[in-house]
Scaffold this active site. Sequence first.
Site, short mmCIF file in Angstrom:
data_model
loop_
_atom_site.label_atom_id
_atom_site.label_comp_id
_atom_site.label_asym_id
_atom_site.label_seq_id
_atom_site.Cartn_x
_atom_site.Cartn_y
_atom_site.Cartn_z
N MET A 1 -8.65 9.19 7.73
CA MET A 1 -8.86 9.66 6.36
C MET A 1 -9.82 10.86 6.32
O MET A 1 -10.66 10.98 5.43
CB MET A 1 -9.40 8.52 5.48
CG MET A 1 -8.45 7.34 5.40
SD MET A 1 -9.15 5.87 4.61
CE MET A 1 -10.18 5.22 5.95
N LYS B 1 -3.68 2.95 -3.16
CA LYS B 1 -4.75 3.82 -3.65
C LYS B 1 -4.44 5.26 -3.27
O LYS B 1 -4.04 5.54 -2.16
CB LYS B 1 -6.09 3.39 -3.05
CG LYS B 1 -6.55 2.01 -3.53
CD LYS B 1 -7.85 1.62 -2.88
CE LYS B 1 -8.42 0.36 -3.51
NZ LYS B 1 -7.51 -0.79 -3.38
N ASP C 1 0.82 -1.21 0.00
CA ASP C 1 0.00 0.00 0.00
C ASP C 1 0.85 1.25 0.00
O ASP C 1 2.04 1.22 0.34
CB ASP C 1 -0.88 0.03 1.26
CG ASP C 1 -2.21 -0.67 1.05
OD1 ASP C 1 -2.49 -1.09 -0.07
OD2 ASP C 1 -2.97 -0.78 2.03
#
Length: 257
Positions: free
Chosen positions: A176, A64, A42
């Site tokens: 996030m 991502k 990641d």
Amino acid sequence: MPDHRYQVQGTVYLVGAGPGDPDLITVRGLRLLRQADVILYDRLAARELLREAKPGARLIDVGKRAGRPSTPQEEIHRLLVLHARRGRTVVRLKGGDPFVFGRGGEEREACKRAAIACEVVPGVSSAVAAPGAAGIPVTHRQVSRHFAVITARSNGKGASLDYRALAAIDTLVFLMGRGRLKQICRGLIEAGRPPDTPAAIVERATTPDQRSLVATLSDLPLQADDNAISTPAVIVVGEVAAMAPQRALRQALQATA
């Protein structure tokens, strides 16, 4: 050519890389990383950990990135199954803990559907590590009896956060959430959380670039903008945020001046 029909299938390991500091991966996670034939990693996994890969190991970036082209989750599933079926030891290196907003459950289910052995190796989640690194306990006697961990990202179905329910919880930890900081603070205030509630944001927790900022719930968005706080960042709302060491906070702010 080898006949893969008779080759023993490999195993997929969903390994939590921890919150940022490469030293915070578990001993088992590091051992599996060093044994892996294929590593799918990641964006938030520390790059220093990739140096632990054995010679010849295949490293695949599947991170991502918001607003940028990203590897679809279905493609990650396909790669996990493909390499395991070829008899390889596969490590899916995920930031934090695989099962804390990391879609690890989906990856385990994909392996299960394909009859691939899959093991989860828990990691240190930034949900507790980021506040802790900033000197903020998520629970504290007579101050915080419970805490909730929330993702600020949309679930893709247009559902919004239940701010009224969240406002009643002693300590809130948002992951996030930097891009929605203003909405989060406004939503909590409108739901009844006092505007002067202590709130903090911790940027790049546990890394040499870590910065912390404590303000009130009403002032945090402006303070974060003024000090150019960026991602990845964890937001903490509750009385415990005021327990962060003030000397460390002053140093962090002076670094941006």
